[in-house]
Structure formats: structure tokens, C-alpha cells
Design a protein around this motif. Structure first.
Motif, PDB file in Angstrom:
ATOM      1  N   ILE A 121      -8.239  15.494  -0.090  1.00  0.00           N
ATOM      2  CA  ILE A 121      -7.504  15.091  -1.301  1.00  0.00           C
ATOM      3  C   ILE A 121      -6.049  15.486  -1.119  1.00  0.00           C
ATOM      4  O   ILE A 121      -5.741  16.628  -0.779  1.00  0.00           O
ATOM      5  CB  ILE A 121      -8.085  15.750  -2.569  1.00  0.00           C
ATOM      6  N   GLU A 122      -5.184  14.512  -1.323  1.00  0.00           N
ATOM      7  CA  GLU A 122      -3.745  14.761  -1.121  1.00  0.00           C
ATOM      8  C   GLU A 122      -3.002  14.286  -2.365  1.00  0.00           C
ATOM      9  O   GLU A 122      -3.308  13.215  -2.899  1.00  0.00           O
ATOM     10  CB  GLU A 122      -3.312  13.939   0.103  1.00  0.00           C
ATOM     11  N   PHE A 123      -2.037  15.067  -2.826  1.00  0.00           N
ATOM     12  CA  PHE A 123      -1.212  14.655  -3.959  1.00  0.00           C
ATOM     13  C   PHE A 123       0.154  14.198  -3.437  1.00  0.00           C
ATOM     14  O   PHE A 123       0.738  14.853  -2.577  1.00  0.00           O
ATOM     15  CB  PHE A 123      -1.039  15.813  -4.951  1.00  0.00           C
ATOM     16  N   ARG A 124       0.615  13.069  -3.954  1.00  0.00           N
ATOM     17  CA  ARG A 124       1.942  12.564  -3.563  1.00  0.00           C
ATOM     18  C   ARG A 124       2.720  12.154  -4.801  1.00  0.00           C
ATOM     19  O   ARG A 124       2.143  11.920  -5.870  1.00  0.00           O
ATOM     20  CB  ARG A 124       1.816  11.330  -2.650  1.00  0.00           C
ATOM     21  N   ALA A 125       4.038  12.003  -4.613  1.00  0.00           N
ATOM     22  CA  ALA A 125       4.902  11.584  -5.731  1.00  0.00           C
ATOM     23  C   ALA A 125       4.709  10.099  -6.044  1.00  0.00           C
ATOM     24  O   ALA A 125       4.894   9.658  -7.177  1.00  0.00           O
ATOM     25  CB  ALA A 125       6.365  11.855  -5.393  1.00  0.00           C
ATOM     26  N   GLU A 126       4.344   9.312  -5.025  1.00  0.00           N
ATOM     27  CA  GLU A 126       4.120   7.874  -5.245  1.00  0.00           C
ATOM     28  C   GLU A 126       3.228   7.325  -4.133  1.00  0.00           C
ATOM     29  O   GLU A 126       3.109   7.927  -3.069  1.00  0.00           O
ATOM     30  CB  GLU A 126       5.449   7.104  -5.284  1.00  0.00           C
ATOM     31  N   LEU A 127       2.621   6.178  -4.400  1.00  0.00           N
ATOM     32  CA  LEU A 127       1.799   5.510  -3.384  1.00  0.00           C
ATOM     33  C   LEU A 127       2.653   4.449  -2.695  1.00  0.00           C
ATOM     34  O   LEU A 127       3.465   3.782  -3.350  1.00  0.00           O
ATOM     35  CB  LEU A 127       0.581   4.832  -4.025  1.00  0.00           C
ATOM     36  N   PRO A 128       2.466   4.281  -1.385  1.00  0.00           N
ATOM     37  CA  PRO A 128       3.204   3.205  -0.706  1.00  0.00           C
ATOM     38  C   PRO A 128       2.681   1.852  -1.174  1.00  0.00           C
ATOM     39  O   PRO A 128       1.476   1.650  -1.280  1.00  0.00           O
ATOM     40  CB  PRO A 128       2.877   3.441   0.779  1.00  0.00           C
ATOM     41  N   LYS A 129       3.610   0.925  -1.502  1.00  0.00           N
ATOM     42  CA  LYS A 129       3.185  -0.375  -2.031  1.00  0.00           C
ATOM     43  C   LYS A 129       3.991  -1.507  -1.422  1.00  0.00           C
ATOM     44  O   LYS A 129       5.126  -1.309  -0.966  1.00  0.00           O
ATOM     45  CB  LYS A 129       3.398  -0.423  -3.556  1.00  0.00           C
ATOM     46  N   THR A 130       3.407  -2.696  -1.462  1.00  0.00           N
ATOM     47  CA  THR A 130       4.151  -3.906  -1.091  1.00  0.00           C
ATOM     48  C   THR A 130       5.089  -4.230  -2.245  1.00  0.00           C
ATOM     49  O   THR A 130       4.917  -3.692  -3.354  1.00  0.00           O
ATOM     50  CB  THR A 130       3.192  -5.097  -0.888  1.00  0.00           C
ATOM     51  N   PRO A 131       6.068  -5.137  -2.045  1.00  0.00           N
ATOM     52  CA  PRO A 131       6.970  -5.501  -3.142  1.00  0.00           C
ATOM     53  C   PRO A 131       6.235  -6.073  -4.355  1.00  0.00           C
ATOM     54  O   PRO A 131       6.712  -6.026  -5.467  1.00  0.00           O
ATOM     55  CB  PRO A 131       7.882  -6.561  -2.516  1.00  0.00           C
ATOM     56  N   VAL A 132       5.032  -6.629  -4.142  1.00  0.00           N
ATOM     57  CA  VAL A 132       4.263  -7.197  -5.249  1.00  0.00           C
ATOM     58  C   VAL A 132       3.542  -6.101  -6.024  1.00  0.00           C
ATOM     59  O   VAL A 132       3.088  -6.296  -7.135  1.00  0.00           O
ATOM     60  CB  VAL A 132       3.240  -8.232  -4.703  1.00  0.00           C
ATOM     61  N   GLY A 133       3.424  -4.899  -5.412  1.00  0.00           N
ATOM     62  CA  GLY A 133       2.780  -3.794  -6.101  1.00  0.00           C
ATOM     63  C   GLY A 133       1.392  -3.470  -5.591  1.00  0.00           C
ATOM     64  O   GLY A 133       0.696  -2.639  -6.164  1.00  0.00           O
ATOM     65  N   LYS A 134       0.967  -4.131  -4.520  1.00  0.00           N
ATOM     66  CA  LYS A 134      -0.336  -3.795  -3.930  1.00  0.00           C
ATOM     67  C   LYS A 134      -0.203  -2.478  -3.183  1.00  0.00           C
ATOM     68  O   LYS A 134       0.783  -2.252  -2.490  1.00  0.00           O
ATOM     69  CB  LYS A 134      -0.753  -4.867  -2.915  1.00  0.00           C
ATOM     70  N   VAL A 135      -1.209  -1.639  -3.297  1.00  0.00           N
ATOM     71  CA  VAL A 135      -1.194  -0.365  -2.574  1.00  0.00           C
ATOM     72  C   VAL A 135      -1.451  -0.633  -1.091  1.00  0.00           C
ATOM     73  O   VAL A 135      -2.370  -1.363  -0.721  1.00  0.00           O
ATOM     74  CB  VAL A 135      -2.266   0.593  -3.132  1.00  0.00           C
ATOM     75  N   LEU A 136      -0.594  -0.065  -0.234  1.00  0.00           N
ATOM     76  CA  LEU A 136      -0.753  -0.222   1.224  1.00  0.00           C
ATOM     77  C   LEU A 136      -1.718   0.841   1.730  1.00  0.00           C
ATOM     78  O   LEU A 136      -1.323   1.955   2.064  1.00  0.00           O
ATOM     79  CB  LEU A 136       0.611  -0.090   1.922  1.00  0.00           C
ATOM     80  N   ARG A 137      -2.986   0.488   1.751  1.00  0.00           N
ATOM     81  CA  ARG A 137      -4.000   1.482   2.113  1.00  0.00           C
ATOM     82  C   ARG A 137      -3.783   2.047   3.509  1.00  0.00           C
ATOM     83  O   ARG A 137      -4.006   3.224   3.759  1.00  0.00           O
ATOM     84  CB  ARG A 137      -5.395   0.852   2.016  1.00  0.00           C
ATOM     85  N   ARG A 138      -3.366   1.167   4.424  1.00  0.00           N
ATOM     86  CA  ARG A 138      -3.251   1.642   5.814  1.00  0.00           C
ATOM     87  C   ARG A 138      -2.247   2.792   5.927  1.00  0.00           C
ATOM     88  O   ARG A 138      -2.391   3.665   6.768  1.00  0.00           O
ATOM     89  CB  ARG A 138      -2.879   0.490   6.746  1.00  0.00           C
ATOM     90  N   GLU A 139      -1.224   2.817   5.056  1.00  0.00           N
ATOM     91  CA  GLU A 139      -0.221   3.887   5.111  1.00  0.00           C
ATOM     92  C   GLU A 139      -0.741   5.186   4.479  1.00  0.00           C
ATOM     93  O   GLU A 139      -0.166   6.250   4.684  1.00  0.00           O
ATOM     94  CB  GLU A 139       1.071   3.442   4.432  1.00  0.00           C
ATOM     95  N   LEU A 140      -1.814   5.080   3.705  1.00  0.00           N
ATOM     96  CA  LEU A 140      -2.388   6.285   3.095  1.00  0.00           C
ATOM     97  C   LEU A 140      -3.104   7.148   4.131  1.00  0.00           C
ATOM     98  O   LEU A 140      -3.331   8.326   3.922  1.00  0.00           O
ATOM     99  CB  LEU A 140      -3.393   5.906   1.999  1.00  0.00           C
ATOM    100  N   ARG A 141      -3.480   6.514   5.249  1.00  0.00           N
ATOM    101  CA  ARG A 141      -4.215   7.277   6.289  1.00  0.00           C
ATOM    102  C   ARG A 141      -3.308   8.314   6.952  1.00  0.00           C
ATOM    103  O   ARG A 141      -3.766   9.331   7.426  1.00  0.00           O
ATOM    104  CB  ARG A 141      -4.768   6.313   7.344  1.00  0.00           C
ATOM    105  N   ASP A 142      -2.004   8.004   6.992  1.00  0.00           N
ATOM    106  CA  ASP A 142      -1.058   8.925   7.634  1.00  0.00           C
ATOM    107  C   ASP A 142      -0.760  10.081   6.693  1.00  0.00           C
ATOM    108  O   ASP A 142      -0.888   9.956   5.482  1.00  0.00           O
ATOM    109  CB  ASP A 142       0.263   8.193   7.958  1.00  0.00           C
TER     110      ASP A 142
END
Length: 568
Positions: free
Chosen positions: A535-556
Motif C-alpha cells: 500500500i502506497e500513499f501519493r499526492a496524485e495518481l498518474p493520468k492521461t489528459p482524459v483523466g484515465k488512471v495510468l495503471r502501468r505507471e503505478l507499478r513503479d
């Protein structure tokens, strides 16, 4: 499932089928709107109301200019702009002149832009000056010969236009230095086009209208070939689907939609811009929906009825302190698409607006809408609803055989909105089209006996924990219901023991939320193998310009904080 037995669950008045042949082309639909609704407002932007007649004249002038460049019928013209009034006018111009629209994400890097321009073979581009520096870096490696350069204030007129351009360029410094010596300014192109001859080409339903690029996250982006008839069909399908609630708008009140999704994205292109043209609606253009205070300030000035958006935007707005400065009472349709809508967000939105989020589903390859929940529902179903009129949907196993109801498999779609194939990629087209004309979506779904389908995930996003399939959407939906969670993403990360383990990345709404509290909640609501290992806490989730969460970037691991904050 018996042939389209879901039709029994359609709301009253929604037809089983639509007739896309009522328009020979998208141009016929656009020109009908220009004529029929000439004196109505088409677009509202930064306090400026732009009429259908103004958009008609502007697009006609630009079409004349483009034809004067010597472009051939069927040539591709790229459009790289956010939600500004020049965007719809340019789309209409490109199509009226007999060319093909290539929608480009304005936030592309030079590498991504170069690929798309080269792949599409675009001969010309209409681009907002804010992104001209990116084009400068790659234009020499593309076939682009003509550049039309727009600015934020172009169509705002006089002093206001000058002031907006000054603020954008000098104060906010949103226009990096660039050199494109042969570029022609948008207003100059219009001036030249007004006096230029224009010949309206004959355009048919099977002509190519739009190249909509997709699949960049899975490798090389491919252009979905959307024909005039594909887009007409989806506009008519969307209109028929929304009609049960939209017909309750009082007589004399112009149907109005909020366009906070980017118009270069097929969801907004069809469901905001083209559908509004069909119905004579007004579109409120939001150039930067990530600026939630500015978005809410703009919405507080309007009466509006329709709001297509993604889960992250509904969530961000509903949790914003300024939410109640907006009058939401006239809202008839909140349509969620682009990513899964979370039940906690849907519940909050209904509480705060009285208008339920109806989740729809589609892809660039389906123009985009393929299914949607009935707009008359008041409860959130957690499904993607029923197939739209004239649409067939089935669930296939890995051998292309339809699975029994209640079993997971790949969602396959057939209907008049399905693309003609991928641009110059017959091999890729063959991978996704079945011999009987179904498009294989790459999404795993389960259909129930009523015809409602629940997405359990993308084929590639599935997590395999000790041989068990885990679908991130399910985990995210559960964790999003924790009161202290603002946003959450779930991904699989390598694990020596189990093959893969579940990692959660959370943005807190309540600073006091602890890892222990999240684990306790998960233990209560998820079976053992579905519980998060990390479990990791972040200030924001990485997203595409449309607002979709970029899951692949969450792995890093979470990115290190920069020494100085950059200014947007």
C-alpha cells in the motif's frame, strides 16, 4: 442469449434500431444544423457566445482556404487543439472540403506527434500556438506542408482577444518559443478563405471521416478508421438513448451540454460536439477541466442538461468545496465513460446533484459508444448497461466461441458504429475483427440474463495471484468506498511466492487515513488472495489528459519530489 433479448429491458420509447442512412454524410448533418439553428448559440467559451451561423461562416472560410492549398480529396488534416471554438469550426471545415480529420492530443511529446503525423500522412495541421514548439521539433520528419496557427483569443474579438492572448503568452507563459516561419495565423487563413472559391465535393457514407488514434499504451498507436456512416450512426444511437430524459427539458430551453472532456477524444467528439449539432444544442467549452475552481466558476454561469465525464472528474468536482456554487438542478444526464465509474463516486454524485451517473462503454473503434445504462435508472448498477440500438454484443472465449451467460469472456461488438479497420494495418485489423463482423474489444466482461454486462477488466490488466484471477476494477471499487480515500489505483507487481501481488496506490481525502485502516477494511471486504500486499500513499495518481488512471505507471515507485515546483 436469444437474439437481442435485452431489447425487452429498453426504456419506453427507445427504438431497437436507428437509420444511419438518413444522412449521406456527416457534412449533411453539420450543414443541416448550421441552417436549422443558425441563430442559436453553438458554443460558449470564456464568456463569448458563438452562434451556429458564425461557426458556419468560419468553417466555410477555412474550407476555402484549405482547398486553395491544393490538397487532394481524402488528404489528412491534423487538428491539435484543446476545447476552443476553433476546434469545431476546423472539424467542419476539414470535412466540408472533402478531407479527413486526424485528431491529435495537444499534450503529445514530439516523438508521439511525429509518429501520428507520419503514420496518418497528414499534409496540413491546425494547431494552437501553445503546442507549436512540439511541432517544430518534428515537422521536418513528417509530410506536413501547411501549418495554420491558432491562439486562445482568436475568436474572442477585439480587446478581449488581445487581452487573453497577452495573459496566455506573457503572464502565464503558456506559449514556449517556437519557429515555424511558413505558418499562417488562423485569422489570416480565414481572411484569405472568405474570398476564395469553394467547391463542395460529393461525400458518401463510406468515405473516411476521422482517423482516431488508439492503443498507444499497448505499443504503437493505430488509427481507427471512422467512416461518415460510423459517426452518424453513433450520434443517432446516443440521441435515441438519451431521449427519455432529454425530452423533459422545458419547451424553449436550449439543450445544453458541458464539454469538459477534450474534443480530440472520441467520447467528446461524438457525444458533445456532433450530438449537439444534431439536436441544436449549446456546448459549454471547458479548455482545462483539471482546473476545478475555474471549471466550477464557469458552470455557475450556465443552465445545463447533459454532462459526459470520466470517474476522476465526477469525483474531483463532487469533493470540491465550490461544488454548491453551481446549479445542478437542471441536469438530466450524467454519462460516465472512458474508465470504470466507482460506486462510491456514483453514490456521492447522486446525493449531491439528484442526477445519477449512467455508465456507458465504448472504444475509439466503436465511434465510441457501444452500450449504456438506461438514463431512466436511479440506482447505480456497476455494469456498462445494455447494447445501444442497432448494436449486437456477445462474450467470447479465447477460441472465439460464445460463452454461456454468467461466464467471463472477451466483449465483442457488432453494429453500424464499428470502424472500417485500422489505417494501413490489415494485420492489426484481422486480429480484432471476427469473420462475422464483430470487433473484439480486449475487455473481459460477464453478461447477465437481462443483457447487462459487467466489465471485470482489460485482458492485460488482470492480476494473477497464485493462479487466481484478480480484476483491479473490483479492488479499486471496494477501496474507493473507504471514507478517507479520494482516489485509488490497483495493479499487479511481481512476487516470488505468488507470481503477482496486489499493490494499491491511494490519494487521501482524510490526512489521518492509515495503512492499518485500509488493510482492516480490505480484510473485511476482500477474500485473502485479493488483499493488497503493498500500500502506497501519493499526492496524485498518474493520468492521461482524459483523466484515465495510468495503471502501468503505478507499478513503479512513487516519483521523487522535484526541488522546485513547476508552474502549470
Amino acid at each position: 442469449m436469444t437474439e437481442r433479448s435485452w431489447l425487452a429491458h429498453y426504456p419506453a420509447g427507445v427504438p431497437a434500431d436507428i437509420d444511419p442512412s438518413q444522412y449521406p454524410s456527416l457534412v449533411a448533418l453539420i450543414e443541416e444544423a448550421f441552417k436549422k439553428y443558425a441563430d442559436r448559440t453553438a458554443y460558449s467559451f470564456m464568456g463569448k457566445e458563438v452562434s451556429y451561423a458564425d461557426t458556419d461562416a468560419e468553417s466555410r472560410a477555412l474550407a476555402g482556404y484549405l482547398q486553395g492549398l491544393g490538397l487532394q480529396r481524402g488528404d489528412r488534416v491534423a487538428i491539435m487543439m484543446p476545447n476552443v471554438p476553433q476546434y469545431p469550426a476546423t472539424v467542419a471545415a476539414v470535412l466540408r472540403a472533402g478531407y479527413v480529420v486526424v485528431n491529435v492530443n495537444p499534450l503529445y511529446t514530439a516523438r508521439e506527434l511525429e509518429h501520428q503525423l507520419k503514420d496518418s500522412g497528414a499534409q496540413a495541421i491546425v494547431i494552437l500556438e501553445n503546442f507549436a514548439a512540439t511541432l517544430q521539433q518534428c515537422i521536418a520528419k513528417t509530410q506536413v506542408k501547411h501549418v495554420v496557427l491558432a491562439s486562445m483569443g482568436d475568436r474572442l474579438g477585439g480587446l478581449k482577444g488581445l487581452l487573453v492572448n497577452f495573459v496566455v503568452r506573457k503572464l502565464k507563459k503558456l506559449v514556449p518559443a517556437f519557429s515555424l516561419p511558413a505558418a499562417v495565423r488562423y485569422n489570416d487563413a480565414l481572411a484569405r478563405g472568405r474570398g476564395a472559391p469553394f467547391s463542395a465535393p460529393r461525400i458518401g457514407p463510406d468515405d473516411l471521416a476521422v482517423l482516431q488514434y488508439t492503443g498507444g499504451t499497448t505499443g504503437v498507436a493505430k488509427g481507427a478508421m471512422l467512416l461518415h456512416r460510423n459517426l452518424i450512426a453513433n450520434v443517432l444511437q446516443s440521441e435515441a438513448w438519451n431521449d427519455p430524459v432529454m425530452k423533459s427539458i422545458p419547451a424553449g430551453e436550449q439543450p445544453t451540454s458541458v464539454c469538459a472532456l477534450p474534443l480530440y477524444h472520441i467520447f467528446a467528439f461524438t457525444v458533445n460536439m456532433m450530438l449537439s449539432m444534431r439536436t441544436g444544442g449549446k456546448t459549454i467549452l471547458i479548455p482545462n477541466p483539471r482546473d476545478l475552481p475555474a471549471t466550477l466558476k464557469e458552470l455557475s454561469k450556465h443552465t445545463f442538461h447533459s454532462f459526459p465525464a470520466v470517474n476522476t472528474l465526477f469525483n474531483g468536482l463532487a469533493n470540491h468545496p465550490d461544488f454548491n456554487t453551481v446549479n445542478w438542478k437542471n441536469l438530466r444526464a450524467s454519462v460516465g465513460g472512458g474508465m470504470a465509474v466507482q460506486s462510491a463516486v456514483a453514490k456521492l454524485w447522486l446525493e449531491k446533484t439528484g442526477c445519477p451517473i449512467v455508465e456507458g462503454y465504448g472504444l475509439s473503434e466503436t465511434s465510441p459508444s457501444a452500450s449504456c445504462n438506461p438514463v431512466t435508472l436511479k440506482e447505480f448498477t456497476g455494469t456498462i448497461g445494455l447494447p445501444l440500438p442497432s448494436t449486437y454484443l456477445k462474450i467470447l472465449d479465447d477460441n472465439g466461441v460464445e460463452v454461456p451467460l454468467g461466464q467471463p469472456g472477451e466483449i465483442a461488438i457488432k453494429g453500424p458504429q464499428v470502424m472500417a479497420g485500422y489505417w494501413q494495418r490489415p494485420d492489426e485489423t484481422a486480429k480484432v475483427m471476427t469473420p462475422d463482423g464483430y470487433f473484439k474489444s480486449g475487455d473481459i466482461g460477464i453478461m447477465d440474463e437481462r443483457g447487462y454486462t459487467r466489465i471485470v477488466d482489460r485482458k492485460k490488466d488482470m492480476i494473477l495471484v497464485s493462479g487466481f484471477n484478480v480484476y483491479p476494477n473490483e479492488i479499486e471499487d471496494v477501496v474507493a468506498a473507504i471514507p478517507g480515500v479520494l482516489e485509488v489505483g490497483a495493479v499487479g507487481v511481481p512476487d516470488e511466492k505468488m507470481g503477482e501481488a496486489i499493490k494499491l496506490v491511494i490519494v487521501k481525502k482524510d490526512p489521518g487515513l492509515t495503512e492499518e485502516a485500509v488493510r482492516a477494511y480490505c480484510k473485511q471486504n476482500l477474500t485473502g488472495y485479493k488483499q493488497p500486499r503493498v500500500i502506497e500513499f501519493r499526492a496524485e495518481l498518474p493520468k492521461t489528459p482524459v483523466g484515465k488512471v495510468l495503471r502501468r505507471e503505478l507499478r513503479d515507485p512513487a516519483p521523487a519530489k522535484p526541488a522546485a515546483a513547476s508552474v502549470d
